[in-house]
Design an enzyme around this catalytic site. Structure first.
Site, PDB file in Angstrom:
ATOM      1  N   TYR A  60       0.898  -1.157   0.000  1.00  0.00           N
ATOM      2  CA  TYR A  60       0.000   0.000   0.000  1.00  0.00           C
ATOM      3  C   TYR A  60       0.935   1.205   0.000  1.00  0.00           C
ATOM      4  O   TYR A  60       1.611   1.472   1.002  1.00  0.00           O
ATOM      5  CB  TYR A  60      -0.875  -0.024   1.256  1.00  0.00           C
ATOM      6  CG  TYR A  60      -1.886   1.090   1.310  1.00  0.00           C
ATOM      7  CD1 TYR A  60      -3.239   0.859   1.022  1.00  0.00           C
ATOM      8  CD2 TYR A  60      -1.506   2.385   1.648  1.00  0.00           C
ATOM      9  CE1 TYR A  60      -4.163   1.891   1.070  1.00  0.00           C
ATOM     10  CE2 TYR A  60      -2.430   3.411   1.683  1.00  0.00           C
ATOM     11  CZ  TYR A  60      -3.754   3.159   1.401  1.00  0.00           C
ATOM     12  OH  TYR A  60      -4.678   4.182   1.445  1.00  0.00           O
ATOM     13  N   TYR A 124       1.832   5.151   6.857  1.00  0.00           N
ATOM     14  CA  TYR A 124       2.545   4.366   5.843  1.00  0.00           C
ATOM     15  C   TYR A 124       3.877   3.863   6.410  1.00  0.00           C
ATOM     16  O   TYR A 124       4.187   2.663   6.338  1.00  0.00           O
ATOM     17  CB  TYR A 124       2.790   5.223   4.593  1.00  0.00           C
ATOM     18  CG  TYR A 124       3.747   4.610   3.598  1.00  0.00           C
ATOM     19  CD1 TYR A 124       3.373   3.531   2.809  1.00  0.00           C
ATOM     20  CD2 TYR A 124       5.047   5.110   3.459  1.00  0.00           C
ATOM     21  CE1 TYR A 124       4.269   2.959   1.903  1.00  0.00           C
ATOM     22  CE2 TYR A 124       5.940   4.549   2.560  1.00  0.00           C
ATOM     23  CZ  TYR A 124       5.549   3.482   1.785  1.00  0.00           C
ATOM     24  OH  TYR A 124       6.430   2.918   0.901  1.00  0.00           O
TER      25      TYR A 124
HETATM   26  N1  LIG Z   1       7.523   4.499  -4.597  1.00  0.00           N
HETATM   27  C1  LIG Z   1       8.466   4.928  -3.769  1.00  0.00           C
HETATM   28  O1  LIG Z   1       8.899   6.081  -3.818  1.00  0.00           O
HETATM   29  C2  LIG Z   1       9.045   3.982  -2.741  1.00  0.00           C
HETATM   30  C3  LIG Z   1      10.077   4.440  -1.890  1.00  0.00           C
HETATM   31  C4  LIG Z   1      10.625   3.551  -0.977  1.00  0.00           C
HETATM   32  C5  LIG Z   1      10.157   2.252  -0.883  1.00  0.00           C
HETATM   33  N2  LIG Z   1       9.133   1.846  -1.704  1.00  0.00           N
HETATM   34  C6  LIG Z   1       8.670   0.472  -1.589  1.00  0.00           C
HETATM   35  O2  LIG Z   1       9.018  -0.191  -2.783  1.00  0.00           O
HETATM   36  C7  LIG Z   1       8.053  -1.205  -3.083  1.00  0.00           C
HETATM   37  C8  LIG Z   1       7.568  -1.047  -4.514  1.00  0.00           C
HETATM   38  O3  LIG Z   1       6.972   0.220  -4.668  1.00  0.00           O
HETATM   39  P1  LIG Z   1       6.350   0.710  -6.048  1.00  0.00           P
HETATM   40  O4  LIG Z   1       6.660   2.152  -6.157  1.00  0.00           O
HETATM   41  O5  LIG Z   1       6.735  -0.220  -7.131  1.00  0.00           O
HETATM   42  O6  LIG Z   1       4.811   0.542  -5.734  1.00  0.00           O
HETATM   43  P2  LIG Z   1       3.558   0.620  -6.718  1.00  0.00           P
HETATM   44  O7  LIG Z   1       3.960   1.039  -8.066  1.00  0.00           O
HETATM   45  O8  LIG Z   1       2.533   1.416  -5.986  1.00  0.00           O
HETATM   46  O9  LIG Z   1       3.116  -0.892  -6.783  1.00  0.00           O
HETATM   47  C9  LIG Z   1       2.582  -1.532  -5.691  1.00  0.00           C
HETATM   48  C10 LIG Z   1       1.855  -2.749  -6.188  1.00  0.00           C
HETATM   49  O10 LIG Z   1       1.257  -3.367  -5.038  1.00  0.00           O
HETATM   50  C11 LIG Z   1       0.213  -4.137  -5.544  1.00  0.00           C
HETATM   51  N3  LIG Z   1      -0.834  -4.415  -4.580  1.00  0.00           N
HETATM   52  C12 LIG Z   1      -1.715  -3.563  -4.030  1.00  0.00           C
HETATM   53  N4  LIG Z   1      -2.568  -4.225  -3.234  1.00  0.00           N
HETATM   54  C13 LIG Z   1      -2.215  -5.539  -3.326  1.00  0.00           C
HETATM   55  C14 LIG Z   1      -2.734  -6.725  -2.763  1.00  0.00           C
HETATM   56  N5  LIG Z   1      -3.775  -6.712  -1.910  1.00  0.00           N
HETATM   57  N6  LIG Z   1      -2.152  -7.898  -3.078  1.00  0.00           N
HETATM   58  C15 LIG Z   1      -1.102  -7.947  -3.934  1.00  0.00           C
HETATM   59  N7  LIG Z   1      -0.573  -6.852  -4.498  1.00  0.00           N
HETATM   60  C16 LIG Z   1      -1.125  -5.656  -4.187  1.00  0.00           C
HETATM   61  C17 LIG Z   1      -0.405  -3.356  -6.691  1.00  0.00           C
HETATM   62  O11 LIG Z   1      -0.807  -4.338  -7.609  1.00  0.00           O
HETATM   63  P3  LIG Z   1      -1.961  -4.156  -8.749  1.00  0.00           P
HETATM   64  O12 LIG Z   1      -1.469  -3.045  -9.593  1.00  0.00           O
HETATM   65  O13 LIG Z   1      -1.952  -5.483  -9.436  1.00  0.00           O
HETATM   66  O14 LIG Z   1      -3.246  -3.851  -8.037  1.00  0.00           O
HETATM   67  C18 LIG Z   1       0.722  -2.466  -7.166  1.00  0.00           C
HETATM   68  O15 LIG Z   1       1.090  -2.772  -8.477  1.00  0.00           O
HETATM   69  C19 LIG Z   1       6.975  -1.078  -2.028  1.00  0.00           C
HETATM   70  O16 LIG Z   1       7.247  -1.990  -1.001  1.00  0.00           O
HETATM   71  C20 LIG Z   1       7.170   0.329  -1.487  1.00  0.00           C
HETATM   72  O17 LIG Z   1       6.725   0.444  -0.152  1.00  0.00           O
HETATM   73  C21 LIG Z   1       8.589   2.673  -2.637  1.00  0.00           C
END
Ligand SMILES: NC(=O)c1ccc[n+]([C@@H]2O[C@H](COP(=O)([O-])OP(=O)(O)OC[C@H]3O[C@@H](n4cnc5c(N)ncnc54)[C@H](OP(=O)(O)O)[C@@H]3O)[C@@H](O)[C@H]2O)c1
Length: 288
Positions: A60, A124
């Site tokens: 999330y 978060y």
């Molecule tokens: N974005 C940042 O700036 C950032 C910074 C530091 C760390 N992170 C961490 O890096 C990781 C990847 O981030 P990201 O930016 O790639 O995130 P993202 O683009 O928001 O992707 C998250 C994915 O989680 C999936 N998801 C949501 N609900 C779900 C559920 N109930 N079951 C299974 N999958 C679910 C979604 O899948 P669907 O599309 O199929 O619904 C979505 O594609 C995360 O752990 C995040 O906390 C991110």
């Protein structure tokens, strides 16, 4: 190597698929195929697939919305992680779980080290900290928690793609200049994750690109690089502002640079400066 990526439709998930090492069999599942909140489904899928490695990038990630949806944030970022870690352990698979710089409160003024105490200032961040704890509790010596920061990639919605749209549509932009972190390209992070997959490393590690920036610095670089690549037609004024001038539901750490020295030592590589990777990402985006 047989790999299961949970959260395969996200920006990091897609990059992991695109950059999977030759000969590795990578299955990436979105929420429609494997809802990580569903313990039984997670257990069944991992039991059927019998991967050697489970990478969790499902989360999330709506930082502001999490303030009003804490249960959902914890269901994914906490319990969902436990379901994956538990099933990975049963299948004797290694578990790599991605976490965030937002587990820290931002009061540091030098990069956060592995030994520094997390103290999240948002729902978060707190839910992601709970996920770290559960990953290590359920998967122990087979779990690696990799914290990263300010992610962007050519595949997905992020600060870079948002800025490019706004810069094309608006005559001026105001950007927060007093939050400091490190922009990190999902391409470089994916390569680091696959390198970690080949090592016997557990516990918590940090990975981001090198250098530091404010969101304002990042926006300035995005505009300069995009103009140079012909992805924007004209330059617009960018005004640095304070966090108080751009109120959001969630608090964010004022400083969240991660100390990556241990990762660089273990992996035998040093991440490039974030601006080098920004250029790479923009070139990729231009081709899409
Ligand atoms: N974005 C940042 O700036 C950032 C910074 C530091 C760390 N992170 C961490 O890096 C990781 C990847 O981030 P990201 O930016 O790639 O995130 P993202 O683009 O928001 O992707 C998250 C994915 O989680 C999936 N998801 C949501 N609900 C779900 C559920 N109930 N079951 C299974 N999958 C679910 C979604 O899948 P669907 O599309 O199929 O619904 C979505 O594609 C995360 O752990 C995040 O906390 C991110």
């Amino acid at each position: 190597m047989k790999v299961l990526v949970a959260g395969g439709n996200g920006q990091l998930g897609r990059e992991l698929v695109a950059r999977s090492p030759e000969g590795w069999q990578v299955t990436a599942l979105g929420s429609g195929e494997m809802d990580i909140r569903d313990r039984e489904a997670v257990s069944r899928i991992i039991d059927e697939l019998q991967p050697n490695l489970v990478i969790n990038v499902a989360a999330y990630t709506a930082v502001d919305k999490a303030e009003s949806e804490p249960d959902l944030a914890y269901a994914l970022n906490g319990h969902g992680v436990a379901h994956l870690a538990e099933a990975a352990k049963t299948a004797a698979a290694k578990f790599i779980h991605i976490s965030t710089d937002f587990v820290f409160d931002g009061r540091n003024y030098t990069p956060y080290r592995l030994a520094d105490r997390p103290n999240p200032v948002s729902v978060y961040g707190a839910s992601k900290l709970e996920g770290e704890r559960l990953a290590l509790a359920f998967c122990g010596s087979d779990a690696l928690v990799l914290r990263t920061s300010w992610l962007y990639g050519a595949q997905g919605q992020n600060f870079v793609t948002t800025m490019l749209k706004l810069m094309a549509a608006r005559d001026a932009l105001r950007v927060v200049a007093d939050q400091i972190g490190t922009p990190t390209w999902t391409g470089g992070l994916s390569d680091a994750i696959y390198r970690y997959a080949g090592l016997e490393v557990s516990g918590i590690q940090h990975w981001s690109d090198a250098g530091v920036a404010s969101w304002y610095d990042f926006a300035v670089a995005i505009q300069e690089e995009a103009l140079a690549l012909g992805m924007l037609e004209r330059e617009i004024p960018l005004e640095p502002i304070c966090t108080e001038e751009y109120p959001t539901p969630a608090r964010r750490p004022a400083y969240s640079v991660l100390d990556k020295s241990e990762s660089w030592r273990l992996l035998g590589i040093q991440a490039p400066h974030w601006r080098v990777n920004l250029r790479k990402m923009l070139k990729e985006l231009k081709k899409l």
